[in-house]
Design an enzyme around this catalytic site. Structure first.
Site, PDB file in Angstrom:
ATOM      1  CG  HIS A 152      -0.415   0.346   2.500  1.00 23.13           C
ATOM      2  ND1 HIS A 152      -0.016  -0.606   3.432  1.00 23.13           N
ATOM      3  CD2 HIS A 152      -0.170   1.551   3.091  1.00 23.13           C
ATOM      4  CE1 HIS A 152       0.436  -0.007   4.515  1.00 23.13           C
ATOM      5  NE2 HIS A 152       0.354   1.307   4.338  1.00 23.13           N
ATOM      6  CG  ASP A 212      -0.141  -3.936   2.670  1.00 27.53           C
ATOM      7  OD1 ASP A 212       0.425  -3.433   1.686  1.00 27.53           O
ATOM      8  OD2 ASP A 212      -0.490  -3.269   3.673  1.00 27.53           O
ATOM      9  CB  SER A 310       2.621   2.116   6.393  1.00 29.65           C
ATOM     10  OG  SER A 310       1.371   2.260   7.001  1.00 29.65           O
TER      11      SER A 310
END
EC number: 3.4.21.-
Length: 364
Positions: A152, A212, A310
């Site tokens: 992502h 992901d 992230s």
């Protein structure tokens, strides 16, 4: 399958049985490819690298010539007239220096990380428009040329251009690239990104964010030193089979802290592993269901990974070495909320895909 067998048989008949590189080895012996990659001498059927080349729709006589250079010996089989050719099958393996900390350990309510404590931690810088270059995600160095991050971080923001990856970042608010500590000059190191390979099954519209994970190939090799070195991947079955629930893991990054602002300095936090149900139950309202390729971690009040973390590494220490267990994927809107764990991509479930990208596709 019949087509693959025919290709293997055809190739074996084309390879001169006396053509070897260096001395003739036995099945299972360590070897080295002409390019210098360490491998194991073994039959074609045991080498996924060679099988994937043979299955390529563009297979040609150039591939036959290349495979011939990998020949390392012959395997004699009873009741068989011709020996089975053995090839030096390159092995996707860890760097000898992976997972080592030069310094002792000195996020959200996390502790500041001493330089060199997690030297594989990477910070990804993007051009987000209007000539602004800012860090937005984290990552983990796994070899001289590759970094693992979250899909992502590269797919969900198509208007952001990933420019480079930074290692040994000591303070993002400082304009100085180097600092002096105990008479030693220590500098940040930036590496341009050559290619971005998100997992092909990642879907930005799937709220559960399965798959992901993303591989970044850097434009040049990283020079390892006391402050920049790779983390180990969990190839060892003993590491893969270690329990998750009630075990302690470490996350590191430059994400938001307790005052809801990105951290200027690298921080780390320790979090417990949980059953999948701990995440499925609290995120059911959003129709989130974890797969067996994801991990549920955290849920402590005031301690969590957060926005900006992230893509960063979820790590565990095993026998004195650090292993990449997960990749920060997503969590609660308000980080560090009691009983709202974070979700991480389980790296061990993607080792075969990583091998394909880092070995086979690099050649093809």
């Amino acid at each position: 399958m019949r087509w693959l067998v025919c290709l293997i048989v055809s190739w074996c008949s084309l390879v001169p049985l006396g053509a070897t590189v260096g001395q003739s080895l036995n099945s299972g012996d360590p070897c080295q490819t002409p390019s210098g990659t360490a491998g194991t001498c073994e039959p074609v059927k045991n080498c996924s690298y060679v099988r994937k080349i043979l299955k390529s729709p563009d297979f040609s006589h150039y591939d036959t010539t290349y495979l011939d250079t990998l020949k390392c010996g012959d395997l004699m089989v009873p009741m068989r007239k011709k020996p089975i050719p053995l090839l030096c099958c390159p092995k996707f393996s860890n760097s000898p220096t992976c997972g080592a900390q030069q310094l002792a350990d000195r996020i959200y309510f996390g502790e500041e990380t001493e330089r060199g404590a997690h030297p594989w931690a990477a910070l990804l810088f993007y051009n987000v428009g209007r000539n602004r270059t800012v860090p937005k995600c984290g990552g983990a160095l796994i070899s001289e040329r590759y970094v693992i991050t979250a899909a992502h971080c590269t797919v969900d923001k198509p208007n952001w251009k990933l420019l480079y990856v930074r290692f040994n970042e000591f303070n993002t608010s400082s304009a100085d690239n180097c600092t002096t500590e105990n008479d030693e000059v220590i500098c940040r190191e930036d590496y341009a990104v050559e290619s971005i390979v998100p997992h092909p099954e990642y879907d930005m519209h799937n709220i559960s964010r399965p798959n992901d994970i993303c591989i970044l190939r850097l434009a040049s090799d990283v020079t390892f030193n006391d402050y920049v070195r790779p983390i180990c991947l969990p190839f060892d079955p003993d590491v893969q089979q270690l329990p998750i629930v009630d075990e302690i893991f470490t996350v590191t990054g430059w994400g938001e802290t307790e005052d809801r602002r990105p951290s200027d300095t690298q921080k780390h936090v320790e979090l417990p592993g949980l059953e999948h149900e701990a995440c499925n139950s609290v995120y059911a309202v959003a129709n989130v269901t974890l797969s067996d390729k994801q991990l549920c971690i955290g849920g402590l009040n005031g301690s969590d990974s957060c926005r900006g973390d992230s893509g960063g590494p979820l790590m565990r220490e095993v026998r004195g070495g650090w292993f990449l267990i997960g990749v920060v994927s997503f969590g609660a809107r308000f980080c560090g909320t009691q009983n709202l764990p974070g979700v991480y991509t389980n790296v061990a479930k993607y080792l075969d895909w990583m091998e394909t990208v880092m070995f086979v596709e690099r050649y093809l």
